[in-house]
Motif scaffolding. Structure first.
Motif, mmCIF file in Angstrom:
data_model
loop_
_atom_site.group_PDB
_atom_site.id
_atom_site.type_symbol
_atom_site.label_atom_id
_atom_site.label_comp_id
_atom_site.label_asym_id
_atom_site.label_seq_id
_atom_site.Cartn_x
_atom_site.Cartn_y
_atom_site.Cartn_z
ATOM 1 N N THR A 55 0.838 -1.192 0.000
ATOM 2 C CA THR A 55 0.000 0.000 0.000
ATOM 3 C C THR A 55 0.870 1.239 0.000
ATOM 4 O O THR A 55 1.880 1.291 0.703
ATOM 5 C CB THR A 55 -0.898 0.017 1.253
ATOM 6 N N SER A 57 0.504 5.106 0.946
ATOM 7 C CA SER A 57 -0.382 6.046 1.637
ATOM 8 C C SER A 57 0.295 7.404 1.713
ATOM 9 O O SER A 57 1.498 7.486 1.981
ATOM 10 C CB SER A 57 -0.675 5.560 3.056
ATOM 11 N N ASP A 74 -4.908 6.263 -0.471
ATOM 12 C CA ASP A 74 -4.305 4.951 -0.246
ATOM 13 C C ASP A 74 -4.375 4.224 -1.580
ATOM 14 O O ASP A 74 -5.451 4.106 -2.179
ATOM 15 C CB ASP A 74 -5.066 4.129 0.800
ATOM 16 N N ARG A 91 -8.705 9.168 1.095
ATOM 17 C CA ARG A 91 -8.822 8.959 2.547
ATOM 18 C C ARG A 91 -8.830 10.310 3.252
ATOM 19 O O ARG A 91 -7.787 10.814 3.672
ATOM 20 C CB ARG A 91 -7.657 8.108 3.062
#
Length: 154
Positions: A55, A57, A74, A91
């Motif tokens: 991931t 982020s 994300d 997000r």
């Protein structure tokens, strides 16, 4: 010789079942060299079964009405990447809300756009993470997916 970024990504993905781990590693490293605000980690995503995925982020910058804003995202790299597209969510921070009825972001923050929906099969050869982020920046600069939440109470 691998870069420090590639070594970090490789350490995160070494125990995960990526079908083309070298390609995923180099693609992510290339993106991270351009967007230093994105931080790699592994995160469990329920798709619908839980999967521990690489991931990224952080934030991507956009320009809207002459001002620069950072959109928090994300970006999940699926095991079948690059033949399967990444899954990307906006997000919002606690001071933000997702814009209702946004053309490219649902109420949960999942991003939908032609660049992602046309990714598949051999089209990944024309699709890459840098192009994806560039397209998100273009779309979000026209219509930001988040807005500042109203301050309560005062």
């Amino acid at each position: 010789m691998r870069s420090a970024i590639e070594e970090n990504i490789n350490s995160l993905t070494s125990s995960l079942p990526y079908t083309n781990a070298p390609y995923a590693t180099s693609s992510v490293a290339s993106l991270l060299s351009q967007y230093r605000s994105l931080i790699p980690s592994t995160t469990t995503l329920y798709t619908p079964s839980p999967q521990s995925l690489l991931t990224l982020s952080g934030t991507i910058p956009i320009t809207y009405r002459g001002s620069t804003y950072n959109i928090p995202i994300d970006l999940y790299i699926p095991y079948a990447f690059p033949t399967t597209p990444p899954r990307v969510y906006v997000r919002p921070t606690r001071d933000m809300s997702i814009k209702p009825n946004h053309r490219h972001v649902d109420s949960e923050g999942l991003i939908y756009m032609p660049y992602l929906s046309s990714w598949g099969g051999d089209t990944y050869r024309q699709r890459n993470l840098e192009g994806l982020v560039k397209e998100m920046r273009n779309i979000f600069s026209q219509e930001p997916p988040v807005y500042a939440s109203p301050k309560g109470g005062a």
